[in-house]
Design a protein around this motif. Structure first.
Motif, PDB file in Angstrom:
ATOM      1  N   GLU A 163       2.996  -1.969   2.671  1.00 22.17           N
ATOM      2  CA  GLU A 163       2.869  -1.977   4.127  1.00 22.17           C
ATOM      3  C   GLU A 163       2.030  -0.775   4.565  1.00 22.17           C
ATOM      4  O   GLU A 163       1.193  -0.882   5.473  1.00 22.17           O
ATOM      5  N   PHE A 165      -0.288   0.637   2.796  1.00 23.76           N
ATOM      6  CA  PHE A 165      -1.672   0.282   2.472  1.00 23.76           C
ATOM      7  C   PHE A 165      -2.240  -0.663   3.539  1.00 23.76           C
ATOM      8  O   PHE A 165      -3.354  -0.469   4.024  1.00 23.76           O
ATOM      9  N   GLY A 178      -4.688  -5.099   2.912  1.00 28.39           N
ATOM     10  CA  GLY A 178      -5.364  -3.821   2.902  1.00 28.39           C
ATOM     11  C   GLY A 178      -5.380  -3.106   1.557  1.00 28.39           C
ATOM     12  O   GLY A 178      -6.283  -2.315   1.286  1.00 28.39           O
ATOM     13  N   GLY A 272       5.289  -5.233  -8.679  1.00 25.13           N
ATOM     14  CA  GLY A 272       4.970  -5.398  -7.255  1.00 25.13           C
ATOM     15  C   GLY A 272       3.480  -5.264  -7.021  1.00 25.13           C
ATOM     16  O   GLY A 272       2.750  -4.683  -7.830  1.00 25.13           O
ATOM     17  N   VAL A 274       1.554  -3.437  -5.253  1.00 22.97           N
ATOM     18  CA  VAL A 274       0.909  -2.113  -5.264  1.00 22.97           C
ATOM     19  C   VAL A 274       0.682  -1.625  -6.703  1.00 22.97           C
ATOM     20  O   VAL A 274      -0.189  -0.787  -6.951  1.00 22.97           O
ATOM     21  N   ALA A 276      -0.818  -3.152  -8.742  1.00 19.41           N
ATOM     22  CA  ALA A 276      -2.183  -3.565  -9.093  1.00 19.41           C
ATOM     23  C   ALA A 276      -3.179  -2.456  -8.751  1.00 19.41           C
ATOM     24  O   ALA A 276      -4.348  -2.530  -9.135  1.00 19.41           O
ATOM     25  N   ASN A 277      -2.734  -1.440  -8.050  1.00 17.71           N
ATOM     26  CA  ASN A 277      -3.636  -0.368  -7.595  1.00 17.71           C
ATOM     27  C   ASN A 277      -4.131   0.497  -8.764  1.00 17.71           C
ATOM     28  O   ASN A 277      -3.330   1.024  -9.542  1.00 17.71           O
ATOM     29  N   THR A 304       1.128  -8.682  -8.419  1.00 18.84           N
ATOM     30  CA  THR A 304       1.188  -9.347  -7.115  1.00 18.84           C
ATOM     31  C   THR A 304       2.016 -10.629  -7.286  1.00 18.84           C
ATOM     32  O   THR A 304       2.268 -11.065  -8.408  1.00 18.84           O
TER      33      THR A 304
HETATM   34  O1  KG4 Z   1       4.221  -8.119  -4.465  1.00 26.82           O
HETATM   35  P1  KG4 Z   1       3.294  -8.591  -3.419  1.00 26.82           P
HETATM   36  O2  KG4 Z   1       2.173  -9.504  -3.829  1.00 26.82           O
HETATM   37  O3  KG4 Z   1       4.064  -9.307  -2.260  1.00 26.82           O
HETATM   38  C1  KG4 Z   1       5.301  -8.858  -1.781  1.00 26.82           C
HETATM   39  O4  KG4 Z   1       6.335  -9.175  -2.421  1.00 26.82           O
HETATM   40  O5  KG4 Z   1       5.264  -8.129  -0.763  1.00 26.82           O
HETATM   41  O6  KG4 Z   1       2.689  -7.287  -2.711  1.00 26.82           O
HETATM   42  C2  KG4 Z   1       1.740  -7.399  -1.700  1.00 26.82           C
HETATM   43  C3  KG4 Z   1       1.293  -6.006  -1.328  1.00 26.82           C
HETATM   44  C4  KG4 Z   1       0.370  -5.963  -0.116  1.00 26.82           C
HETATM   45  O7  KG4 Z   1       0.853  -4.989   0.778  1.00 26.82           O
HETATM   46  C5  KG4 Z   1      -0.969  -5.559  -0.714  1.00 26.82           C
HETATM   47  O8  KG4 Z   1      -1.770  -4.815   0.164  1.00 26.82           O
HETATM   48  C6  KG4 Z   1      -0.531  -4.742  -1.901  1.00 26.82           C
HETATM   49  O9  KG4 Z   1       0.592  -5.401  -2.409  1.00 26.82           O
HETATM   50  N1  KG4 Z   1      -1.589  -4.658  -2.932  1.00 26.82           N
HETATM   51  C7  KG4 Z   1      -2.200  -3.516  -3.274  1.00 26.82           C
HETATM   52  C8  KG4 Z   1      -3.197  -3.857  -4.224  1.00 26.82           C
HETATM   53  N2  KG4 Z   1      -3.126  -5.202  -4.442  1.00 26.82           N
HETATM   54  C9  KG4 Z   1      -2.138  -5.679  -3.626  1.00 26.82           C
HETATM   55  N3  KG4 Z   1      -2.018  -2.257  -2.847  1.00 26.82           N
HETATM   56  C10 KG4 Z   1      -2.816  -1.308  -3.364  1.00 26.82           C
HETATM   57  N4  KG4 Z   1      -3.801  -1.548  -4.249  1.00 26.82           N
HETATM   58  C11 KG4 Z   1      -4.026  -2.802  -4.726  1.00 26.82           C
HETATM   59  N5  KG4 Z   1      -4.989  -3.037  -5.622  1.00 26.82           N
END
Ligand code: KG4
Ligand code: ZN
Length: 337
Positions: A163, A165, A178, A272, A274, A276-277, A304
């Motif tokens: 959130e 991000f 984001g 989760g 994030v 993936a960051n 993700t």
């Molecule tokens: O786990 P997820 O796909 O869904 C939930 O369970 O919420 O997480 C989605 C979140 C989003 O806020 C998205 O901006 C973040 O993961 N996200 C990242 C990256 N890829 C997805 N945040 C930072 N860097 C990334 N590469």
């Protein structure tokens, strides 16, 4: 084989997973672009799109796995937490598929899926381990002694890291979601250009002192952007993105480091969206090397939202025999496992 379905938010996902954690297929239809113009997920639009897409995604997952319904032992599905209308599409589909073949249904906690994503594949993590889960809706550090459950050691007191991000990206005028946008732009920026707060809250009486807080950071970015003005913000967008990302990553890594030192678990996993960051993955790798523990960073598509992780958790979740699941409801919030 387990057919797994995940529709808790804005991705329509189906996967076929083996009982030893083999991923036979893992299909995702992302709705990201559909919601971009609104700056976030619109629940009603998400549900409708799930409804349009789910049959084709399930068919794709089965086809890629070379499987038919007769090859399945059970159908697993995310029961919650998530958007209630979105969850209901997946749950109804899973019930219908399972009931048609009199198969058992496995109702899975979405967060349990993120926690056990690293048990998939040819090099599965072994408990005991610690897991940092950072997604769009949740951020916590958990201890896993047995893969059927997890104990939360600390969690965010306000915004989730994802959130932070997403809201930060919005302030910077980047698209939705984001996280990936900041991740990309930050590579061209200087992470030390701006000094953003690393909030490490003390937490409540029953907390282990491993909680997170990201709402102050977001406000700090908002003020900084306001002070810089439109032109200067545009000129320094990459530096802002890199510095903002570094503040989120530092807070996550600080808590993960404390948890590792206190708990003494030999294995650590990320989970989760994030996770993936790229900056978080690199920082976690460095931390774990320094502390002499082994880190599992699942492939990005297993961080993700995806259905393979739901299949992973299903292996450690009690199943419901036909017809006992027919009246099962989705749960927007779940009691912690
Ligand atoms: O786990 P997820 O796909 O869904 C939930 O369970 O919420 O997480 C989605 C979140 C989003 O806020 C998205 O901006 C973040 O993961 N996200 C990242 C990256 N890829 C997805 N945040 C930072 N860097 C990334 N590469
Ligand atoms: Zn998720």
């Amino acid at each position: 084989m387990i057919l797994a379905i995940e529709t808790s938010c804005d991705d329509t996902c189906a996967a076929v997973v083996g009982h030893r954690g083999e991923i036979h297929s893992n299909k995702i239809a992302s709705q990201g672009l559909l919601h971009e113009r609104y700056g976030g997920v619109v629940p009603e639009i998400a549900s409708r799109r799930h409804l349009e897409t789910i049959d084709a995604i399930v068919a794709d997952a089965l086809e890629e796995a070379g499987a038919g319904l007769d090859d399945l032992d059970s159908v697993a599905v995310t029961r919650g937490p998530g958007l209630i209308g979105a969850l209901l599409v997946g749950l109804s589909t899973a019930k219908a598929l399972a009931a048609a073949r009199r198969l058992p249904l496995v109702p899975v906690d979405h967060l349990h899926g993120h926690v056990v994503a690293s048990t998939l594949g040819s090099d599965p993590i072994e408990p005991p381990y610690l897991c940092l889960v950072a997604s769009g809706g949740h951020t916590f550090v958990a201890r896993v002694d047995d893969p059927s459950s997890y104990a939360i050691l600390g969690q965010t007191l306000d915004d989730a890291a994802g959130e932070a991000f997403d809201k930060g990206a919005r302030i910077l005028g980047l698209g939705y979601p984001g996280g990936p946008a900041i991740d990309r732009l930050a590579r061209e920026g200087d992470a030390r250009a701006f000094d953003f707060p690393r909030s490490l809250p003390v937490g409540g009486a029953d907390s282990a002192g491993l909680d997170f807080s990201f709402s102050g950071l977001k406000t700090s970015l908002l003020y900084r952007v306001r002070d810089l003005g439109e032109q200067e913000t545009a000129r320094r967008r990459a530096d802002l993105a890199a510095s903002y990302q570094a503040a989120i990553v530092d807070s996550l890594i600080a808590r993960l480091g404390e948890a590792i030192e206190r708990q003494g678990a030999p294995h650590v996993a990320l989970g989760g969206g994030v996770a993936a960051n790229s900056a978080l993955r690199a920082a976690a790798q460095e931390l774990c090397e320094r502390l002499g523990v082994r880190l599992w960073t699942p492939a990005r598509e297993l961080c993700t939202d995806n259905a393979a992780m739901i299949g992973a958790a299903a292996r450690f979740t009690p199943q419901l025999a036909y017809p006992h699941y027919l009246s099962l409801d989705a749960a927007a919030r779940l009691e912690q496992a």
